[in-house]
Scaffold this motif. Structure first.
Motif, PDB file in Angstrom:
ATOM      1  N   CYS A 126      10.233   6.573 -12.476  1.00 34.92           N
ATOM      2  CA  CYS A 126       9.904   7.284 -11.240  1.00 34.92           C
ATOM      3  C   CYS A 126      11.004   8.252 -10.797  1.00 34.92           C
ATOM      4  O   CYS A 126      11.021   8.662  -9.643  1.00 34.92           O
ATOM      5  CB  CYS A 126       9.645   6.272 -10.129  1.00 34.92           C
ATOM      6  N   SER A 127      11.920   8.609 -11.697  1.00 34.53           N
ATOM      7  CA  SER A 127      13.065   9.430 -11.289  1.00 34.53           C
ATOM      8  C   SER A 127      12.647  10.830 -10.852  1.00 34.53           C
ATOM      9  O   SER A 127      13.152  11.352  -9.851  1.00 34.53           O
ATOM     10  CB  SER A 127      14.070   9.538 -12.434  1.00 34.53           C
ATOM     11  N   GLY A 128      11.764  11.453 -11.598  1.00 35.20           N
ATOM     12  CA  GLY A 128      11.324  12.803 -11.260  1.00 35.20           C
ATOM     13  C   GLY A 128      12.091  13.868 -12.017  1.00 35.20           C
ATOM     14  O   GLY A 128      13.260  13.691 -12.397  1.00 35.20           O
ATOM     15  N   GLY A 180       0.800  -1.204   0.000  1.00 34.21           N
ATOM     16  CA  GLY A 180       0.000   0.000   0.000  1.00 34.21           C
ATOM     17  C   GLY A 180       0.834   1.256   0.000  1.00 34.21           C
ATOM     18  O   GLY A 180       2.057   1.216   0.159  1.00 34.21           O
ATOM     19  N   ILE A 181       0.150   2.386  -0.160  1.00 41.55           N
ATOM     20  CA  ILE A 181       0.763   3.711  -0.185  1.00 41.55           C
ATOM     21  C   ILE A 181       0.245   4.472   1.020  1.00 41.55           C
ATOM     22  O   ILE A 181      -0.960   4.680   1.161  1.00 41.55           O
ATOM     23  CB  ILE A 181       0.415   4.449  -1.483  1.00 41.55           C
ATOM     24  N   ALA A 182       1.167   4.903   1.898  1.00 44.17           N
ATOM     25  CA  ALA A 182       0.742   5.502   3.171  1.00 44.17           C
ATOM     26  C   ALA A 182       1.554   6.746   3.497  1.00 44.17           C
ATOM     27  O   ALA A 182       2.418   6.725   4.376  1.00 44.17           O
ATOM     28  CB  ALA A 182       0.871   4.472   4.287  1.00 44.17           C
ATOM     29  N   PRO A 183       1.312   7.871   2.824  1.00 44.19           N
ATOM     30  CA  PRO A 183       1.999   9.110   3.187  1.00 44.19           C
ATOM     31  C   PRO A 183       1.599   9.553   4.592  1.00 44.19           C
ATOM     32  O   PRO A 183       0.423   9.500   4.959  1.00 44.19           O
ATOM     33  CB  PRO A 183       1.510  10.105   2.130  1.00 44.19           C
ATOM     34  N   ILE A 213      20.432   2.703 -16.073  1.00 43.96           N
ATOM     35  CA  ILE A 213      19.130   2.782 -16.743  1.00 43.96           C
ATOM     36  C   ILE A 213      18.021   2.519 -15.745  1.00 43.96           C
ATOM     37  O   ILE A 213      18.084   1.555 -14.976  1.00 43.96           O
ATOM     38  CB  ILE A 213      19.044   1.749 -17.885  1.00 43.96           C
ATOM     39  N   GLY A 214      16.974   3.354 -15.776  1.00 37.58           N
ATOM     40  CA  GLY A 214      15.763   3.028 -15.034  1.00 37.58           C
ATOM     41  C   GLY A 214      15.354   4.100 -14.048  1.00 37.58           C
ATOM     42  O   GLY A 214      15.872   5.222 -14.034  1.00 37.58           O
ATOM     43  N   GLY A 215      14.414   3.737 -13.202  1.00 38.40           N
ATOM     44  CA  GLY A 215      13.876   4.669 -12.227  1.00 38.40           C
ATOM     45  C   GLY A 215      14.831   4.893 -11.066  1.00 38.40           C
ATOM     46  O   GLY A 215      15.384   3.942 -10.518  1.00 38.40           O
ATOM     47  N   LEU A 216      15.005   6.146 -10.690  1.00 31.92           N
ATOM     48  CA  LEU A 216      15.846   6.490  -9.536  1.00 31.92           C
ATOM     49  C   LEU A 216      15.007   6.804  -8.301  1.00 31.92           C
ATOM     50  O   LEU A 216      15.541   7.033  -7.226  1.00 31.92           O
ATOM     51  CB  LEU A 216      16.736   7.690  -9.875  1.00 31.92           C
ATOM     52  N   HIS A 217      13.721   6.847  -8.437  1.00 31.10           N
ATOM     53  CA  HIS A 217      12.739   7.110  -7.375  1.00 31.10           C
ATOM     54  C   HIS A 217      13.131   8.293  -6.506  1.00 31.10           C
ATOM     55  O   HIS A 217      13.211   8.200  -5.277  1.00 31.10           O
ATOM     56  CB  HIS A 217      12.489   5.878  -6.517  1.00 31.10           C
ATOM     57  N   LEU A 218      13.331   9.442  -7.179  1.00 32.41           N
ATOM     58  CA  LEU A 218      13.655  10.679  -6.475  1.00 32.41           C
ATOM     59  C   LEU A 218      12.619  11.757  -6.763  1.00 32.41           C
ATOM     60  O   LEU A 218      12.869  12.944  -6.568  1.00 32.41           O
ATOM     61  CB  LEU A 218      15.056  11.143  -6.871  1.00 32.41           C
ATOM     62  N   ALA A 219      11.437  11.347  -7.220  1.00 29.06           N
ATOM     63  CA  ALA A 219      10.333  12.276  -7.436  1.00 29.06           C
ATOM     64  C   ALA A 219       9.582  12.484  -6.122  1.00 29.06           C
ATOM     65  O   ALA A 219       9.450  11.574  -5.310  1.00 29.06           O
ATOM     66  CB  ALA A 219       9.383  11.720  -8.493  1.00 29.06           C
ATOM     67  N   GLY A 220       9.086  13.693  -5.925  1.00 31.73           N
ATOM     68  CA  GLY A 220       8.286  13.982  -4.740  1.00 31.73           C
ATOM     69  C   GLY A 220       9.088  14.701  -3.674  1.00 31.73           C
ATOM     70  O   GLY A 220      10.320  14.570  -3.573  1.00 31.73           O
ATOM     71  N   THR A 221       8.394  15.446  -2.840  1.00 35.14           N
ATOM     72  CA  THR A 221       9.057  16.311  -1.867  1.00 35.14           C
ATOM     73  C   THR A 221       9.863  15.531  -0.837  1.00 35.14           C
ATOM     74  O   THR A 221      10.892  16.017  -0.363  1.00 35.14           O
ATOM     75  CB  THR A 221       8.017  17.173  -1.139  1.00 35.14           C
ATOM     76  N   GLY A 280      15.180   4.153   1.792  1.00 38.51           N
ATOM     77  CA  GLY A 280      14.068   3.346   1.301  1.00 38.51           C
ATOM     78  C   GLY A 280      12.882   4.197   0.874  1.00 38.51           C
ATOM     79  O   GLY A 280      13.025   5.358   0.486  1.00 38.51           O
ATOM     80  N   LEU A 281      11.706   3.619   0.980  1.00 36.38           N
ATOM     81  CA  LEU A 281      10.460   4.258   0.544  1.00 36.38           C
ATOM     82  C   LEU A 281       9.604   4.533   1.781  1.00 36.38           C
ATOM     83  O   LEU A 281       8.891   3.638   2.269  1.00 36.38           O
ATOM     84  CB  LEU A 281       9.736   3.328  -0.438  1.00 36.38           C
TER      85      LEU A 281
END
Length: 361
Positions: free
Chosen positions: A317-319, A156-159, A280-288, A212-213
Motif C-alpha cells: 500500500c506504499s503508493g 469499514g472504509i469511510a472517505p 520491508i512492507g507497506g508504508l500506506h502513503l498512497a492516495g491524496t 493514522g488512517l
C-alpha cells in the motif's frame, strides 16, 4: 523482553503476496527475481524441441492487493526457523503462490498477523488447510497463529465520513482452531521462532504528522444490539516484526504502517538500540490524503535517521509517489520488490563487533 531477541547469522525472505510483480529491474546483491528462482531452483519444464527451459507462466506467482512474506532465520548451525508474516487477502493468491515458490509449508511453525485487516488475514484458513494436507503434516506440530486479541466485528472504509464499504470478515480464532492451528493472543512484544523474530506490542504514536488512517471506521455493538460505525484512525492492534542480523542491524516488517513507518522505526530503535538495515512492507502513503506525509517521511528515513537504512522496500500500500521520492533520496537503496522475490542476508560477526547504536538527529 526485547533482550530475548537473538542475533541471527542468516536471514532469508520470500515474498508470497504483494500488489506488484517486478521481473525486469536490476536488484542489489542478495536479491533474486522470481524468474531466476524458478529457472535456477525449481526444476523447470524443458521444451522438447529446443532443450531450453520454459517460462512456465501457468505456475508462476500472481499479484493481489495484500501482503505475505515467508521469513527464514538461522543461528549458527541450527535448523532454520520459518515464520509467515501475514497471508494476503483471500484463499487463492496464497495457495497459488505457495505452490509456485515450492514452499515447505510443514516447516512453517508460526503465522504472525500484523493487524486485523482482511488483505492480511484473508489467506490464513487457506494456508492452514494447505499445510494440513502436506505429506509431512502428521509428523510436525500444529502451526501457531499469533494475533492481537482486539479482533473487530467489522472494519469499514469511510472517505469524508461516508461509509462506502466494509472489509471482509477476518477469520475467527475458532475457525483457525478448526483448521488445526494453535491460536495465541498477544498484546505485548515477544520473541518467537526460537527467539529469532520479534513481534512488537502496541506501537507508540509519537510523530505529529503521522495521523493514522483517516478513512477507517469500526463497527461497535450497542446494548440495544443495533450497533454503529465509529471512527478509528489509530488501529492500535497493528504490530511490526523485527529480525536482528549480525553486523547488519534490524530488518523491519511493517505490513501497512497504519501507525506510521516513522513511529515504527522510532520504536524499534528505542527498543533495540540497533541500526536499521532494511525496512520491508507497506508504508500506506498512497492516495491524496497522504501526500503531505511523504516529504517528512522520506526526510526522516534519508536524513534524520543515522545511519540511514541500507535498503527500503516500499511494497503493498506504499503508493507510486513515495517510491519515486525514496528513490530520489536513497538511490539504489530504494528497491522495487514484489511478489516472488527472494532476499538473502548473511551476518558478519566481525562487523558486529564494531557496530554502534543508531541515532536520530
Amino acid at each position: 523482553m526485547a533482550s530475548a531477541l537473538k542475533t541471527v547469522d542468516k536471514f532469508t525472505v520470500t515474498f508470497l503476496v504483494d500488489n506488484c510483480i517486478e521481473w525486469m529491474t536490476k536488484l542489489p546483491p542478495g536479491f533474486t527475481h522470481e524468474l531466476r528462482v524458478h529457472l535456477g531452483e525449481h526444476n523447470p519444464p524443458i521444451d522438447p524441441l529446443t532443450g531450453i527451459p520454459f517460462v512456465d507462466f501457468e505456475n508462476y506467482c500472481c499479484g493481489a492487493h495484500g501482503f505475505s512474506a515467508l521469513i527464514e532465520t538461522q543461528v549458527g548451525g541450527s535448523d532454520p526457523q520459518y515464520t509467515l508474516f501475514d497471508t494476503g487477502p483471500e484463499s487463492r493468491s496464497i495457495a497459488r503462490n505457495v505452490a509456485a515458490m515450492q514452499i515447505p509449508t510443514h516447516k512453517i511453525g508460526r503465522i504472525i498477523l500484523s493487524h486485523w485487516h482482511s488483505d492480511h488475514s484473508g489467506g490464513i484458513l487457506s494456508f492452514l488447510r494447505i499445510r494440513s494436507q502436506s505429506e509431512h503434516a502428521g509428523s510436525t506440530p500444529p502451526c501457531v497463529v499469533d494475533v492481537h486479541p482486539s479482533r473487530p466485528i467489522a472494519r469499514g472504509i469511510a472517505p469524508q465520513g461516508n461509509v462506502i464499504a466494509r472489509h471482509p470478515p477476518d477469520p475467527t480464532p475458532e475457525q483457525m482452531r478448526e483448521a488445526g492451528a494453535v491460536v495465541e493472543l498477544h498484546k505485548e512484544g515477544h520473541a518467537v521462532a526460537d527467539g529469532t523474530v520479534w513481534v512488537s506490542g502496541e506501537i507508540p504514536r509519537v510523530t505529529e504528522f503521522e495521523g493514522g488512517l483517516p478513512s477507517s471506521v469500526r463497527w461497535l455493538e450497542k446494548e440495544d444490539s443495533k450497533g454503529e460505525w465509529v471512527k478509528e484512525e489509530h488501529l492500535m492492534d497493528e504490530r511490526y516484526a523485527a529480525v536482528n542480523v549480525a553486523g547488519k542491524g534490524l530488518i523491519l516488517f511493517s505490513a501497512c504502517s497504519h501507525a506510521g513507518i516513522v513511529n515504527v522505526v522510532k520504536d524499534a530503535v528505542a527498543t533495540f538500540a540497533r541500526p536499521i538495515y532494511m525496512i520491508i512492507g507497506g508504508l500506506h502513503l498512497a492516495g491524496t490524503e497522504f501526500v503531505p506525509r511523504i516529504e517528512p517521511t522520506v526526510d526522516f528515513l534519508a536524513n534524520r535517521l543515522r545511519p540511514a537504512p541500507t535498503y527500503v522496500l516500499p511494497m503493498h500500500c506504499s503508493g507510486f509517489a513515495v517510491k519515486i521520492a525514496l528513490e530520489k533520496a536513497l538511490g539504489e537503496g530504494c528497491v522495487p520488490a514484489g511478489v516472488g522475490h527472494k532476499v538473502e542476508v548473511d551476518g558478519d560477526w566481525e562487523a558486529e563487533k564494531a557496530m554502534f547504536p543508531p541515532s536520530i538527529e
